[in-house]
Design an enzyme around this catalytic site. Structure first.
Site, mmCIF file in Angstrom:
data_model
loop_
_atom_site.group_PDB
_atom_site.id
_atom_site.type_symbol
_atom_site.label_atom_id
_atom_site.label_comp_id
_atom_site.label_asym_id
_atom_site.label_seq_id
_atom_site.Cartn_x
_atom_site.Cartn_y
_atom_site.Cartn_z
ATOM 1 N N ASN A 1 -24.270 13.333 6.814
ATOM 2 C CA ASN A 1 -24.101 12.831 8.185
ATOM 3 C C ASN A 1 -25.433 12.349 8.716
ATOM 4 O O ASN A 1 -26.448 12.429 8.026
ATOM 5 C CB ASN A 1 -23.484 13.916 9.071
ATOM 6 C CG ASN A 1 -24.363 15.147 9.116
ATOM 7 O OD1 ASN A 1 -25.495 15.106 9.573
ATOM 8 N ND2 ASN A 1 -23.839 16.261 8.601
ATOM 9 N N ASP B 29 -18.364 19.835 7.138
ATOM 10 C CA ASP B 29 -17.172 20.672 7.296
ATOM 11 C C ASP B 29 -16.334 20.727 6.020
ATOM 12 O O ASP B 29 -15.522 21.612 5.853
ATOM 13 C CB ASP B 29 -16.323 20.150 8.451
ATOM 14 C CG ASP B 29 -17.043 20.356 9.786
ATOM 15 O OD1 ASP B 29 -17.683 21.414 9.930
ATOM 16 O OD2 ASP B 29 -16.988 19.463 10.646
ATOM 17 N N LYS C 14 -20.876 10.410 -13.652
ATOM 18 C CA LYS C 14 -20.685 9.471 -12.551
ATOM 19 C C LYS C 14 -19.252 8.905 -12.587
ATOM 20 O O LYS C 14 -18.780 8.538 -13.676
ATOM 21 C CB LYS C 14 -21.705 8.332 -12.703
ATOM 22 C CG LYS C 14 -21.692 7.356 -11.556
ATOM 23 C CD LYS C 14 -22.705 6.254 -11.765
ATOM 24 C CE LYS C 14 -22.419 5.114 -10.819
ATOM 25 N NZ LYS C 14 -23.158 3.914 -11.135
ATOM 26 N N ASP D 62 -17.888 28.463 7.319
ATOM 27 C CA ASP D 62 -18.449 28.263 8.666
ATOM 28 C C ASP D 62 -19.506 29.344 8.882
ATOM 29 O O ASP D 62 -19.194 30.495 9.165
ATOM 30 C CB ASP D 62 -17.348 28.322 9.723
ATOM 31 C CG ASP D 62 -17.865 27.845 11.067
ATOM 32 O OD1 ASP D 62 -19.030 28.170 11.413
ATOM 33 O OD2 ASP D 62 -17.141 27.131 11.779
ATOM 34 N N ILE D 63 -20.755 28.935 8.726
ATOM 35 C CA ILE D 63 -21.867 29.905 8.749
ATOM 36 C C ILE D 63 -21.962 30.564 10.124
ATOM 37 O O ILE D 63 -22.090 31.785 10.243
ATOM 38 C CB ILE D 63 -23.199 29.203 8.410
ATOM 39 C CG1 ILE D 63 -23.042 28.333 7.152
ATOM 40 C CG2 ILE D 63 -24.312 30.225 8.199
ATOM 41 C CD1 ILE D 63 -24.201 27.377 6.913
ATOM 42 N N PHE E 41 -24.752 24.939 18.153
ATOM 43 C CA PHE E 41 -24.866 23.575 18.669
ATOM 44 C C PHE E 41 -23.498 22.912 18.576
ATOM 45 O O PHE E 41 -22.707 23.236 17.690
ATOM 46 C CB PHE E 41 -25.901 22.769 17.863
ATOM 47 C CG PHE E 41 -27.278 22.845 18.459
ATOM 48 C CD1 PHE E 41 -27.980 24.040 18.442
ATOM 49 C CD2 PHE E 41 -27.865 21.730 19.053
ATOM 50 C CE1 PHE E 41 -29.239 24.127 19.012
ATOM 51 C CE2 PHE E 41 -29.119 21.801 19.621
ATOM 52 C CZ PHE E 41 -29.815 23.003 19.603
ATOM 53 N N LYS F 201 -16.036 26.510 21.188
ATOM 54 C CA LYS F 201 -16.856 27.027 20.075
ATOM 55 C C LYS F 201 -17.509 28.358 20.418
ATOM 56 O O LYS F 201 -17.660 29.225 19.560
ATOM 57 C CB LYS F 201 -17.932 26.005 19.690
ATOM 58 C CG LYS F 201 -17.339 24.929 18.803
ATOM 59 C CD LYS F 201 -18.280 23.830 18.455
ATOM 60 C CE LYS F 201 -17.466 22.690 17.860
ATOM 61 N NZ LYS F 201 -18.197 21.458 17.746
ATOM 62 N N LYS G 195 -16.548 31.149 17.755
ATOM 63 C CA LYS G 195 -17.656 31.522 16.868
ATOM 64 C C LYS G 195 -18.476 32.693 17.412
ATOM 65 O O LYS G 195 -19.517 33.038 16.849
ATOM 66 C CB LYS G 195 -18.540 30.310 16.601
ATOM 67 C CG LYS G 195 -17.724 29.111 16.053
ATOM 68 C CD LYS G 195 -18.591 28.065 15.423
ATOM 69 C CE LYS G 195 -17.793 26.834 15.031
ATOM 70 N NZ LYS G 195 -18.418 26.070 13.962
HETATM 71 O O1 C5P Z 1 -19.330 21.424 13.088
HETATM 72 P P1 C5P Z 1 -19.218 22.135 14.390
HETATM 73 O O2 C5P Z 1 -19.195 21.198 15.561
HETATM 74 O O3 C5P Z 1 -18.185 23.206 14.444
HETATM 75 O O4 C5P Z 1 -20.651 22.874 14.547
HETATM 76 C C1 C5P Z 1 -20.886 23.751 15.589
HETATM 77 C C2 C5P Z 1 -21.922 24.765 15.208
HETATM 78 O O5 C5P Z 1 -21.479 25.455 14.044
HETATM 79 C C3 C5P Z 1 -23.287 24.224 14.859
HETATM 80 O O6 C5P Z 1 -24.220 25.135 15.415
HETATM 81 C C4 C5P Z 1 -23.326 24.240 13.364
HETATM 82 O O7 C5P Z 1 -24.651 24.459 12.882
HETATM 83 C C5 C5P Z 1 -22.422 25.406 13.007
HETATM 84 N N1 C5P Z 1 -21.687 25.250 11.749
HETATM 85 C C6 C5P Z 1 -21.886 26.147 10.742
HETATM 86 N N2 C5P Z 1 -21.202 26.043 9.571
HETATM 87 C C7 C5P Z 1 -20.298 25.054 9.383
HETATM 88 C C8 C5P Z 1 -20.059 24.125 10.409
HETATM 89 C C9 C5P Z 1 -20.776 24.246 11.591
HETATM 90 O O8 C5P Z 1 -22.710 27.045 10.900
HETATM 91 N N3 C5P Z 1 -19.642 24.970 8.251
#
Ligand code: C5P
Length: 412
Positions: A217, A286, A296, A313-314, A330, A344, A348
């Protein structure tokens, strides 16, 4: 009305062609309310006269010249370096020649400036400038590494460009205004994050499709790196887990390089226990391709479909395991940013989400500026006007400290 007391600083000038820029630096420092004591090496006096610096700083210049001094003056000067060391907050050396770096690194004290360095206990700012080959020499690299590891030492690396020796490359003394700005930040820095360990993620991730292609991205990492720099300057230990970016690592920050969301996940989860504050500025992918081919993928006339699986999703995982840590997420959105941030926050389990619109001109991804809304779990939404990311970084950290105080006040 009188202004604040001037801040006493020493400007040490080494003998390189960039010594002429010391004059402009001295002016910038005086304008920024510093009382400047210039110290020139013998070699520096070959490039620029003490009179120039004395006039610009309205102060005498210290040199090693004994020849035009009387016996009393020579006796007084025997302890002058101690006196100067005790009465000044910062020693700025610009240009710091390879010779001076070597002397400082090894504790040689054969002239006034190197003796002063050994006696000095305040902040030391070294601005190396030299020919590119000298800059790249293993001796210089070793000396700089030694100096950078010493407490209260700050190195402002040289710029790249045309050099006086006729070559092009790294070695130019940065512009005096840039040095003065960094000096200002160090002199006025707060130490309100002393004792904190802040884990920050930044940049994009890359999810391979085959050995030569990936999905990623537009995140540049600038926001996360700005927060890392601000936090380190305010005294925190900073662990920066970064995706692939093209920006220098801020001074004093521990960098952990990652590429995929899975690697970033592992790097973060390994270190999360050490952190008192976690700030997740990374734009984590994601989705990823679970079965990446070894070879390849060949072009054919057929339509190609990709099968994508969700990445871990960390942030949400930290939200589940966190103890009394402060967790900041963020949200990069293209619409309804505050509503999305609120969603979020809940899903989260964050203490605050920093929301920004990424589809406006001049802010968001890749830009130097940003415009954000701080959406805390408890309390009002605060909108921060468009500003450079480095400025916003301090405002975000101010709010994080506010959350900490709120918690203490409630006895949690
Ligand atoms: O992608 P998304 O808008 O949900 O991201 C929101 C927050 O979640 C960000 O702080 C991003 O660093 C975190 N995130 C994450 N792991 C993911 C997707 C997003 O930690 N797989």
């Amino acid at each position: 009305m009188t202004g604040p007391e001037p801040i006493p600083v020493v400007l040490g000038v080494g003998g390189g062609i960039a010594a002429y820029k010391a004059a402009e630096l001295a002016r910038a420092l005086v304008k920024d309310n510093c009382r400047v004591q210039t110290v020139m090496t013998a070699a520096a006096r070959e490039f620029i006269t003490p009179l120039t610096l004395a006039a610009l700083t309205s102060n005498k210049v210290i040199t090693d010249l004994f020849s035009d001094r009387g016996a009393d003056e020579i006796l007084a000067s025997a302890v002058e370096h101690i006196q100067v060391a005790r009465t000044h907050r910062m020693l700025i050396v610009a240009p710091a020649t390879a010779d001076l770096l070597a002397k400082f690194a090894h504790g040689l004290a054969g002239d006034f400036l190197s003796t002063l360095y050994l006696a000095f206990e305040g902040e030391v700012v070294l601005c190396p400038a030299m020919n590119s080959a000298m800059w790249a020499h293993p001796a210089t690299i070793e000396n700089l590494a030694k100096l950078a590891a010493r407490p209260r030492h700050h190195i402002i690396p040289p710029d790249s460009g045309d050099l006086a020796c006729g070559t092009t490359g790294p070695g130019r003394l940065p512009e005096p205004a840039a040095i003065a700005a960094k000096v200002h930040r160090i002199l006025h820095q707060r130490h309100d994050l002393d004792g904190e360990t802040i884990l920050i993620t930044a940049g994009p991730t890359r999810e391979p499709l085959d050995p030569v292609r990936f999905i990623s991205n537009r995140s540049s990492g600038k926001m996360g790196y700005a927060i890392a720099e601000a936090a380190a300057e305010r005294g925190a230990r900073v662990i920066l887990v970064s995706g692939p970016v093209h920006i220098p690592v801020p001074e004093g920050v521990e960098l952990v390089e990652t590429e995929t969301a899975a690697r970033m996940h592992d790097a973060v989860m390994e270190r999360v226990g050490q952190a008192s504050i976690i700030i997740k500025a990374a734009a984590v992918a994601d989705y990823y391709v679970a079965a990446v081919p070894n070879q390849k993928v060949k072009k054919t006339a057929m339509r190609l479909s990709l099968e994508l699986d969700p990445t871990p999703d960390i942030l949400a995982e930290i939200g589940r395991v966190k103890t009394d840590q402060i967790l900041i997420g963020f949200a990069a959105e293209t619409q309804n940013m505050v509503d999305e941030a609120r969603r979020k926050l809940k899903t989260k389990n964050c203490d605050m989400v920093v929301a920004n619109l990424v589809n406006q001109d001049g802010t968001g991804f890749e830009s130097d500026d940003n415009e954000v809304a701080l959406v805390p779990a408890e309390g009002d939404v605060v909108r921060l006007d468009r500003a450079p990311k480095r400025l916003l970084a301090d405002q975000i950290l101010d709010r994080v400290l506010g959350l900490r105080l709120q918690r203490h006040a409630r006895g949690r």
